[in-house]
Design an enzyme around this catalytic site. Structure first.
Site, PDB file in Angstrom:
ATOM      1  N   SER A 237       0.850  -1.184   0.000  1.00 57.08           N
ATOM      2  CA  SER A 237       0.000   0.000   0.000  1.00 57.08           C
ATOM      3  C   SER A 237       0.885   1.232   0.000  1.00 57.08           C
ATOM      4  CB  SER A 237      -0.908   0.004   1.228  1.00 57.08           C
ATOM      5  OG  SER A 237      -0.137   0.281   2.366  1.00 57.08           O
ATOM      6  N   LYS A 238       0.217   2.369  -0.040  1.00 56.35           N
ATOM      7  CA  LYS A 238       0.926   3.646  -0.156  1.00 56.35           C
ATOM      8  C   LYS A 238       2.058   3.816   0.843  1.00 56.35           C
ATOM      9  CE  LYS A 238      -1.475   7.360  -2.389  1.00 56.35           C
ATOM     10  NZ  LYS A 238      -2.589   8.272  -2.319  1.00 56.35           N
ATOM     11  N   ARG A 239       1.836   3.265   2.049  1.00 52.05           N
ATOM     12  CA  ARG A 239       2.866   3.534   3.044  1.00 52.05           C
ATOM     13  C   ARG A 239       4.163   2.804   2.742  1.00 52.05           C
ATOM     14  NH1 ARG A 239       2.481  -0.807   6.513  1.00 52.05           N
ATOM     15  NH2 ARG A 239       0.653  -1.777   5.632  1.00 52.05           N
TER      16      ARG A 239
ATOM     17  N   GLY B 198       5.576   3.164  -0.101  1.00 55.84           N
ATOM     18  CA  GLY B 198       6.186   3.957  -1.172  1.00 55.84           C
ATOM     19  C   GLY B 198       5.278   3.956  -2.380  1.00 55.84           C
TER      20      GLY B 198
END
Ligand code: GLU
Length: 468
Positions: A238-240, A242
């Site tokens: 997921s976004k966290r 990167g």
């Protein structure tokens, strides 16, 4: 029968790297079998679907080179067809109106919790014959009560689900709009999809979709559920972790060829081969060989892959991507060297195109300042005289090419009785502004005659202006 696959993203965000891999597998399977690949935009969730997302998905597909033969087909253009199929299921008794209110359903669920049963619709409207006054009903699919649904998943193997696990799912809301599982079924059948290749987050939907397909008298497609991609911590990517959007990888300086190669290897292998040309991908890829277990995304490996492609792809193939980055950074390349020449000169030391641009700026535009450390080391009293000698030799060249430049530099060294080690570093700093550049012959040749001479003049002036 012609093989036909599809990629069916919901346009609620950019093209995620996991979606891109699913699309790649689906595309490869179709291309390999001389089949058809279709793109379907599942935009029925009108609150979450946006035009920007549609554009982002199309852009991502195009950047990766995943071309489609059919589509994009938009589900929101097909509501009449869905209504027709819902009616067909009603007429054949495979669907029925359900008038249960929210309160009734909540009570049903609470009762089931209390009895330690799995919450599910209890079928109370199955046999209702009279409508309930003033209530707009939903339509539920009459799921078989017994028997098993067997999926011979091409990736996951055999999956058996007993129908008692499934309940009567809503296929049309009270306003008549179709729900997700219904639209997927209608489209996959109408489009004659032979292989449904999708993320395994949909695996729970598959037995329900199969039951609807069977109720419609359809021949079932094959199914292949591709596992998700994990981050380096073992959690779903997921976004966290990167970048997860495909276009972010373009922005970060990756080549589409490298991203594709990285993605095919993420969850599929052919011996221990790492680099695959497109022809090899098509030759060796088999959907059955995709691993059933999730794989973890590894940015270092992607960078390594990108380096391999930067080193080996024909420079012309890299040039278009490089031009995008140069334009993106508003670098005027009109008076600079050919991009293919810059690529040949720099390809071995760059990890990404972003690196390549930042280490190649001086080919296209004059720099403001010299590298500070190199400046204090190289530009000292006396060096101006060395640069003057080199400048004179260079200015006399009739041809401006690496060989001529090299012999002029050599001749200057001989004339001054100096080793190249005394002449090269200040000359490089004068022309490139940094101590890092390709060979001097190539560097000067690419910077061009006028710019080289002007920059040497500027360096001489800089040294002369230094306090003694
Ligand atoms: N629209 C679904 C998604 O984006 C995919 C559905 C499918 O492939 O069947 O997750």
């Amino acid at each position: 029968m012609t093989v036909k696959t599809r990629f069916a993203p919901s346009p609620t965000g950019y093209l995620h790297i996991g979606g891109a891999r699913t699309a790649l597998y689906s595309w490869l399977h179709a291309r390999k079998m001389n089949g058809v690949f279709a793109l379907r935009i599942e935009d029925t969730d009108r609150e979450r679907s946006t035009d920007e997302s549609v554009q982002a998905i199309l852009e991502g597909m195009e950047w990766l080179g995943l071309d489609y033969d059919e589509g994009p087909i938009f589900q929101t253009h097909r509501f009449d067809r869905y209504a027709e199929v819902i009616q067909e299921l009603m007429d054949s008794g495979h669907a029925y109106h359900c008038y249960c209110s929210r309160e009734e359903l909540d009570a049903m669920r609470e009762q089931q919790w209390a009895n330690k049963e799995k919450p599910r619709y209890n079928g109370c409207c199955r046999d209702r014959t009279e409508p309930v006054e003033g209530v707009d009903p939903v339509v539920r699919f009459r799921n078989p009560l017994d028997g098993d649904v067997v999926i011979n998943d091409l990736v996951k193997g055999e999956i058996v689900i007993n129908n008692r696990e499934l309940d009567d799912l809503i296929i049309a809301r009270s306003d008549g709009t179709p729900t997700y599982n219904l639209t997927v079924v209608v489209d996959d059948l109408d489009m004659n999809i032979t292989h449904v290749i999708r993320g395994d987050d949909h695996i729970n939907n598959t037995p329900r979709q199969i039951n609807i397909m069977l109720a419609l008298g359809a021949t079932l497609p094959e199914f292949a559920h591709v596992p998700m991609i994990l981050g380096d911590d073992g959690k779903r990517l997921s976004k966290r972790h990167g970048a997860v959007g495909v276009m972010q990888y373009r922005d970060d300086g990756f080549l589409p060829e490298a991203v594709l190669n990285y993605l095919i290897r993420l969850g599929w292998a052919h011996g221990d081969q790492e680099i695959f040309t497109l022809e090899e991908m098509l030759e060796f890829f088999k959907i059955e060989d995709v691993h059933g277990a999730p794989s973890a995304f590894n940015t270092d490996k992607l960078i390594w892959m990108n380096q391999q492609y930067l080193k080996t792809l024909p420079a012309e193939n890299i040039a278009a991507q490089l031009q995008w980055h140069l334009d993106n950074q508003k670098l005027d390349t009109s008076n600079g060297p050919a991009l293919t020449d810059v690529i040949e000169a720099q390809r071995d030391r760059a990890k990404t195109l972003v690196d390549l641009v930042s280490s190649s700026r001086y080919f296209f535009e004059d720099f403001e300042a010299y590298d500070e450390k190199a400046l204090s080391k190289q530009f000292k009293p006396g060096v101006d005289a060395i640069l003057k000698t080199v400048r004179d030799q260079l200015s006399e060249l009739s041809d401006w090419n690496p060989e001529a430049i090299e012999s002029a530099i050599k001749a200057s060294c001989e004339a001054m009785d100096l080793k190249l080690g005394k002449v090269g570093p200040p000359l490089r700093l004068a022309v490139a502004g940094t101590p890092m550049s390709p060979g001097l012959d190539v560097t000067l040749s690419l910077v061009g005659r006028e710019r080289t001479l002007a920059r040497i003049d500027k360096a001489i002036a800089t040294i002369e202006a230094m306090p003694a």
